[in-house]
Motif scaffolding. Structure first.
Motif, PDB file in Angstrom:
ATOM      1  N   UNK A  37      18.652  47.828  45.722  1.00 36.25           N
ATOM      2  CA  UNK A  37      19.251  47.860  46.876  1.00 36.25           C
ATOM      3  C   UNK A  37      19.577  49.300  47.154  1.00 36.25           C
ATOM      4  N   UNK A  42      15.881  46.901  51.336  1.00 37.50           N
ATOM      5  CA  UNK A  42      16.752  45.741  51.934  1.00 37.50           C
ATOM      6  C   UNK A  42      16.411  44.301  51.583  1.00 37.50           C
ATOM      7  N   UNK A  45      18.485  43.759  48.408  1.00 32.55           N
ATOM      8  CA  UNK A  45      19.865  43.670  48.914  1.00 32.55           C
ATOM      9  C   UNK A  45      20.297  42.327  49.509  1.00 32.55           C
ATOM     10  N   UNK A  84      29.998  45.807  50.313  1.00 37.67           N
ATOM     11  CA  UNK A  84      29.052  46.627  50.787  1.00 37.67           C
ATOM     12  C   UNK A  84      29.316  48.043  51.073  1.00 37.67           C
ATOM     13  N   UNK A  87      30.250  49.903  47.407  1.00 39.43           N
ATOM     14  CA  UNK A  87      29.185  49.655  46.393  1.00 39.43           C
ATOM     15  C   UNK A  87      28.751  51.014  45.772  1.00 39.43           C
ATOM     16  N   UNK A 162      20.359  43.439  64.985  1.00 36.62           N
ATOM     17  CA  UNK A 162      19.849  43.359  63.745  1.00 36.62           C
ATOM     18  C   UNK A 162      20.492  42.214  62.906  1.00 36.62           C
ATOM     19  N   UNK A 187      24.565  52.084  62.415  1.00 39.91           N
ATOM     20  CA  UNK A 187      24.875  50.924  61.796  1.00 39.91           C
ATOM     21  C   UNK A 187      26.034  50.817  60.425  1.00 39.91           C
ATOM     22  N   UNK A 191      29.446  49.223  60.836  1.00 34.74           N
ATOM     23  CA  UNK A 191      30.178  48.201  59.679  1.00 34.74           C
ATOM     24  C   UNK A 191      31.383  48.569  59.038  1.00 34.74           C
TER      25      UNK A 191
ATOM     26  N   UNK B   6      25.495  38.482  58.847  1.00 34.80           N
ATOM     27  CA  UNK B   6      26.317  39.471  58.431  1.00 34.80           C
ATOM     28  C   UNK B   6      25.542  39.720  57.227  1.00 34.80           C
ATOM     29  N   UNK B   7      24.824  39.014  56.438  1.00 36.63           N
ATOM     30  CA  UNK B   7      23.978  39.336  55.217  1.00 36.63           C
ATOM     31  C   UNK B   7      22.952  40.344  55.646  1.00 36.63           C
ATOM     32  N   UNK B   8      22.162  39.689  56.969  1.00 36.12           N
ATOM     33  CA  UNK B   8      21.011  40.654  57.077  1.00 36.12           C
ATOM     34  C   UNK B   8      21.310  41.913  57.850  1.00 36.12           C
ATOM     35  N   UNK B   9      22.612  41.990  58.331  1.00 36.77           N
ATOM     36  CA  UNK B   9      23.127  43.204  59.041  1.00 36.77           C
ATOM     37  C   UNK B   9      23.420  44.280  57.690  1.00 36.77           C
ATOM     38  N   UNK B  10      24.128  43.725  56.865  1.00 36.94           N
ATOM     39  CA  UNK B  10      24.319  44.475  55.528  1.00 36.94           C
ATOM     40  C   UNK B  10      23.039  45.061  54.866  1.00 36.94           C
ATOM     41  N   UNK B  11      22.164  44.190  54.710  1.00 36.15           N
ATOM     42  CA  UNK B  11      20.962  44.636  54.197  1.00 36.15           C
ATOM     43  C   UNK B  11      20.157  45.641  54.740  1.00 36.15           C
ATOM     44  N   UNK B  12      20.240  45.452  56.241  1.00 31.91           N
ATOM     45  CA  UNK B  12      19.441  46.917  57.089  1.00 31.91           C
ATOM     46  C   UNK B  12      20.174  47.807  56.705  1.00 31.91           C
ATOM     47  N   UNK B  13      21.360  48.126  55.919  1.00 32.07           N
ATOM     48  CA  UNK B  13      22.347  49.211  55.775  1.00 32.07           C
ATOM     49  C   UNK B  13      22.162  49.464  54.278  1.00 32.07           C
ATOM     50  N   UNK B  14      21.066  48.984  53.501  1.00 34.57           N
ATOM     51  CA  UNK B  14      21.064  48.961  52.096  1.00 34.57           C
ATOM     52  C   UNK B  14      21.175  50.436  51.481  1.00 34.57           C
TER      53      UNK B  14
END
Lengths: 203, 213
Positions: A37, A42, A45, A84, A87, A162, A187, A191, B6-14
């Motif tokens: 990740x 992605x 992650x 997140x 991390x 997204x 993004x 967040x 939320x998980x999908x959004x966070x994953x896009x910001x990996x």
């Protein structure tokens, strides 16, 4: 390394080191996913977060049964968002689970403390607004409103595309005439702002 | 937003970006020298630097600035450690050595000064200025330190804030020494020490708010 003696950590998945198998993966599997990740994978992650979510959810529900499932889900989302955004404080040579434990415990305690004080007010405020939408997951109420009301239009657009519509970074960039890098930055900023807004709503 | 969304959004910001150490030093490396120069400038323009400063800096009186600098370094190390969730707790060796040094310095000074002179050595008309100036100057590096430490994830924001405050106070006391005409260790250990402790308390309160996440 030390395992926290008490508290609301990620306890559902066994020991802190080694190959111990739990229902949601092992230390090594999680650490591998997290390393991938960090490199921008992605899929890895998302898999890690999906493995973490049920563990955290059961911990939170066990401790906050009286808060109701929606609030517990809110707290879970706060914890995931905190993991997140923090991390980069995990070093890849460190064990992952104690780190997750430490973050989750801090954030769960923090979230319970915040809600213990003033948790009923915001939910009541929103009942009138969303009461008609039967199909909406009750856990969505606060956050849909938070985002739409408080993020700027473009950020809300990106997060909605997204997160809710399953668009990729590339598709979103094409639609909004932004480069992929710009979408990523937007993004990430959205967040961070989202985390601050959620915090403020508790105060 | 559902948790899955939320998980999908966070994953896009990996991708993570730089690790904590780099993020901290990106603030501290430019920030601390700027804060240091700003403190010296503010002191020079307000209270002024002491007469014969260069001669003093070449004499044992320099310890008046070096001791607070050592305390600042120890507190900074502790604050940086506390900002990382899995870092081992700050050690007690360095603080113990510094405390020993301070006690030895006081003991030697007391032995060399006749008891009738102790009060005169430990007091002076500049005490209120000292106690006000050190915490005020400390606000500059404290802002830099707190901004840097916000990059971390301290599990004890108040304690981390206190360490940042002590570090800032130590830096401020070292700068204040460029003005202060009182050279007895009895004076500067007591009153600089108190000024640094006040800065630590300001840092504790500020950190409890600023370092929450």
């Amino acid at each position: 390394m030390t395992e926290p003696e008490q508290g609301a950590g990620v306890q559902g998945a066994g020991q802190s080191t080694g190959n111990s198998s739990g229902p949601h993966g092992t230390e090594q599997q999680w650490a591998t996913l997290m390393r991938a990740a960090n490199q921008g994978d992605a899929v890895a992650y998302a898999a890690l977060l999906r493995a973490l979510a049920p563990v955290l959810r059961s911990v939170i529900r066990a401790r906050g049964a009286d808060l109701g499932p929606e609030t517990c889900e809110d707290i879970l989302q706060d914890v995931l968002l905190a993991i997140h955004l923090k991390r980069h404080t995990w070093r890849e040579d460190e064990p992952l689970r104690p780190w997750l434990n430490a973050l989750a415990r801090y954030k769960v305690v923090d979230a319970f403390r915040a809600r213990g004080r003033r948790m009923t007010i915001p939910l009541e405020q929103f009942n009138d607004v969303l009461v008609a939408e039967d199909a909406v997951d009750p856990a969505q109420r606060r956050d849909v409103l938070t985002m739409i009301a408080a993020l700027d239009a473009r950020s809300a657009d990106i997060v909605r595309a997204i997160g809710l519509e399953g668009a990729t970074i590339r598709e979103t960039g094409t639609r909004l005439e932004m480069t992929e890098g710009a979408v990523r930055v937007a993004l990430h900023r959205a967040l961070k702002r989202l985390a601050r807004l959620r915090e403020r709503m508790m105060e | 937003m559902t948790t899955e969304a939320l998980i999908a959004t966070l994953a896009a910001d990996a991708p993570t970006g730089p690790g904590l150490r780099l993020r901290l030093w990106r603030w501290l490396l430019p920030g601390l020298p700027v804060a240091g120069l700003a403190m010296i400038g503010a002191l020079a323009l307000s209270l002024g630097l002491r007469d014969g400063l260069w001669a003093v800096l070449a004499s044992p009186v320099l310890g008046k600035a070096l001791l607070p600098l050592a305390i600042a370094a120890a507190a900074l190390l502790a604050a940086l450690r506390l900002s990382r969730p899995l870092a081992p707790a700050p050690g007690s060796t360095l603080p113990a050595l510094l405390a020993l040094l301070v006690v030895a310095l006081l003991a030697v000074t007391l032995a060399q000064t006749p008891p009738s002179g102790w009060l005169a050595a430990a007091t002076g008309p500049s005490i209120p200025v000292c106690l006000l100036t050190i915490p005020l100057l400390a606000l500059l590096p404290m802002a830099v330190l707190l901004a840097a430490l916000r990059q971390g994830a301290s599990l004890d924001p108040a304690r981390t804030g206190r360490m940042a405050g002590l570090a800032a106070g130590g830096l401020a006391a070292a700068v204040y020494a460029l003005h202060c005409p009182e050279d007895s260790p009895l004076f500067f250990v007591i009153w600089y020490g108190l000024g640094v402790v006040i800065a630590g308390e300001i840092g504790r309160r500020a950190g409890a708010r600023a370092l929450r996440w």
